[in-house]
Scaffold this active site. Structure first.
Site, PDB file in Angstrom:
ATOM      1  N   ASP A  21       0.829  -1.205   0.000  1.00  4.08           N
ATOM      2  CA  ASP A  21       0.000   0.000   0.000  1.00  4.08           C
ATOM      3  C   ASP A  21       0.865   1.257   0.000  1.00  4.08           C
ATOM      4  O   ASP A  21       1.961   1.271   0.568  1.00  4.08           O
ATOM      5  CB  ASP A  21      -0.920  -0.029   1.241  1.00  4.08           C
ATOM      6  CG  ASP A  21      -2.080   0.940   1.099  1.00  4.08           C
ATOM      7  OD1 ASP A  21      -2.288   1.490   0.002  1.00  4.08           O
ATOM      8  OD2 ASP A  21      -2.785   1.146   2.111  1.00  4.08           O
ATOM      9  N   ASN A  69     -10.650  -2.750  -6.256  1.00  8.78           N
ATOM     10  CA  ASN A  69      -9.811  -1.905  -7.123  1.00  8.78           C
ATOM     11  C   ASN A  69     -10.406  -1.694  -8.532  1.00  8.78           C
ATOM     12  O   ASN A  69     -10.033  -0.764  -9.228  1.00  8.78           O
ATOM     13  CB  ASN A  69      -8.381  -2.468  -7.264  1.00  8.78           C
ATOM     14  CG  ASN A  69      -7.533  -2.273  -6.028  1.00  8.78           C
ATOM     15  OD1 ASN A  69      -6.589  -3.017  -5.788  1.00  8.78           O
ATOM     16  ND2 ASN A  69      -7.837  -1.262  -5.226  1.00  8.78           N
TER      17      ASN A  69
HETATM   18  C1  FPP Z   1      -1.664   0.175  -3.408  1.00 10.28           C
HETATM   19  O1  FPP Z   1      -1.258   1.505  -3.503  1.00 10.28           O
HETATM   20  C2  FPP Z   1      -1.178  -0.646  -4.492  1.00 10.28           C
HETATM   21  C3  FPP Z   1      -1.965  -1.243  -5.426  1.00 10.28           C
HETATM   22  C4  FPP Z   1      -3.433  -1.128  -5.482  1.00 10.28           C
HETATM   23  C5  FPP Z   1      -1.418  -2.073  -6.498  1.00 10.28           C
HETATM   24  C6  FPP Z   1      -0.130  -2.778  -6.244  1.00 10.28           C
HETATM   25  C7  FPP Z   1       0.504  -2.979  -7.547  1.00 10.28           C
HETATM   26  C8  FPP Z   1       1.834  -2.898  -7.818  1.00 10.28           C
HETATM   27  C9  FPP Z   1       2.847  -2.744  -6.783  1.00 10.28           C
HETATM   28  C10 FPP Z   1       2.321  -2.941  -9.225  1.00 10.28           C
HETATM   29  C11 FPP Z   1       2.040  -4.152 -10.060  1.00 10.28           C
HETATM   30  C12 FPP Z   1       2.087  -5.454  -9.350  1.00 10.28           C
HETATM   31  C13 FPP Z   1       2.815  -6.556  -9.692  1.00 10.28           C
HETATM   32  C14 FPP Z   1       2.605  -7.812  -8.913  1.00 10.28           C
HETATM   33  C15 FPP Z   1       3.831  -6.567 -10.754  1.00 10.28           C
HETATM   34  P1  FPP Z   1      -2.393   2.605  -3.611  1.00 10.28           P
HETATM   35  O2  FPP Z   1      -2.568   2.950  -5.027  1.00 10.28           O
HETATM   36  O3  FPP Z   1      -3.626   2.150  -2.895  1.00 10.28           O
HETATM   37  O4  FPP Z   1      -1.722   3.788  -2.817  1.00 10.28           O
HETATM   38  P2  FPP Z   1      -2.436   4.923  -1.960  1.00 10.28           P
HETATM   39  O5  FPP Z   1      -3.171   4.222  -0.847  1.00 10.28           O
HETATM   40  O6  FPP Z   1      -1.310   5.751  -1.467  1.00 10.28           O
HETATM   41  O7  FPP Z   1      -3.360   5.664  -2.877  1.00 10.28           O
END
Ligand code: FPP
Length: 246
Positions: A21, A69
């Site tokens: 996250d 998501n």
């Molecule tokens: C959360 O950060 C992250 C995600 C919803 C996606 C995770 C994906 C990756 C790390 C990239 C692709 C994955 C792989 C396995 C290659 P957020 O967007 O919720 O952050 P925030 O809470 O700060 O808005």
């Protein structure tokens, strides 16, 4: 002394799960678009996968995309799907070199065709690897997983394949997407949020929870070592008393 030297190799968690996250906040802090945070987040994914394999952790499960998501802006969903395909193509050699088997859990049929196909191809070509299983939770929601297990079990009851008296924890386990994985020992969540967000609700019954303020794109090998060291300091009693454990 390196942090790694503080890790006891014979008491490693068998299954580490991570709620990655903070990509969006990381990008915002830098005045960039959220996509930039997700892209940098893929580097943390690579480092965590390699570190777990190096240490000898047998199972790593990453929450890459939740059922919720799908409600994000279309462009962000497209970016995440694109990054997923790119990472799978780019990292196939990392998986093979480290003898890592790829696995995926979730409503995979909801993924765009191209992503689904790439995923199945990499799962197929890594299926004989035995050093570590890397599970990607994609279009995953724990309540949906439990509901679909209940549905499958009910159909088997209706068709006299399972009798209701025999329904126990192991039968439920066998109908979850995680049927071949052990329970989670250590659950890590980055970015300072202290929530489970519909991730592996059944499987974390006895997991140690570790929350860190570090945002996912900043999460390094050293941070993973810190989480494992903290895990190894905890006394896991599984409902028993401390004295019974001795
Ligand atoms: C959360 O950060 C992250 C995600 C919803 C996606 C995770 C994906 C990756 C790390 C990239 C692709 C994955 C792989 C396995 C290659 P957020 O967007 O919720 O952050 P925030 O809470 O700060 O808005």
């Amino acid at each position: 002394m390196d942090l790694k030297d503080h890790i006891s190799i014979d008491a490693l968690p068998k299954h580490v799960a991570i709620i990655m996250d903070g990509n969006g906040r990381w990008a915002k802090q830098k005045g960039k678009l959220r996509a930039f945070g997700h892209e940098k987040g893929t580097k943390s994914v690579k480092q965590s996968v390699e570190t777990c394999a190096e240490l000898g952790i047998e199972n790593l499960t990453l929450y890459a995309f939740s059922t919720e998501n799908w409600n994000r802006p279309k462009l962000e969903v497209q970016t995440l799907m694109k990054l997923l395909v790119l990472s799978l193509k780019k990292e196939i050699n990392t998986l093979q070199d480290n003898k890592i088997k790829l696995n995926a859990i979730g409503c995979l049929s909801l993924l765009p065709k191209k992503v689904h196909k790439e995923l199945l191809d990499v799962i197929e070509s890594t299926k004989h690897n035995t050093r570590m299983t890397l599970t990607l939770a994609l279009s995953y929601g724990s309540r949906e997983e439990i509901a679909s297990a209940v549905k499958e079990i009910s159909i088997k009851v209706k068709n006299n394949i399972i009798s209701p008296e025999n329904i126990d924890e192991s039968i439920i386990n066998e109908h979850l997407y995680t049927q071949n994985l052990p329970d989670v020992d250590l659950l890590i969540r980055t970015s300072g949020e202290q929530r489970i967000s519909n991730f592996l609700l059944w499987q974390i019954a006895y997991a140690e929870l570790y929350f860190t303020n570090v945002l996912w794109p900043d999460f390094t090998k050293q941070h993973l070592y810190e989480a494992i060291i903290e895990y190894q300091k905890r006394e896991r009693r599984f409902g028993k008393t401390s004295e019974q454990l001795i």
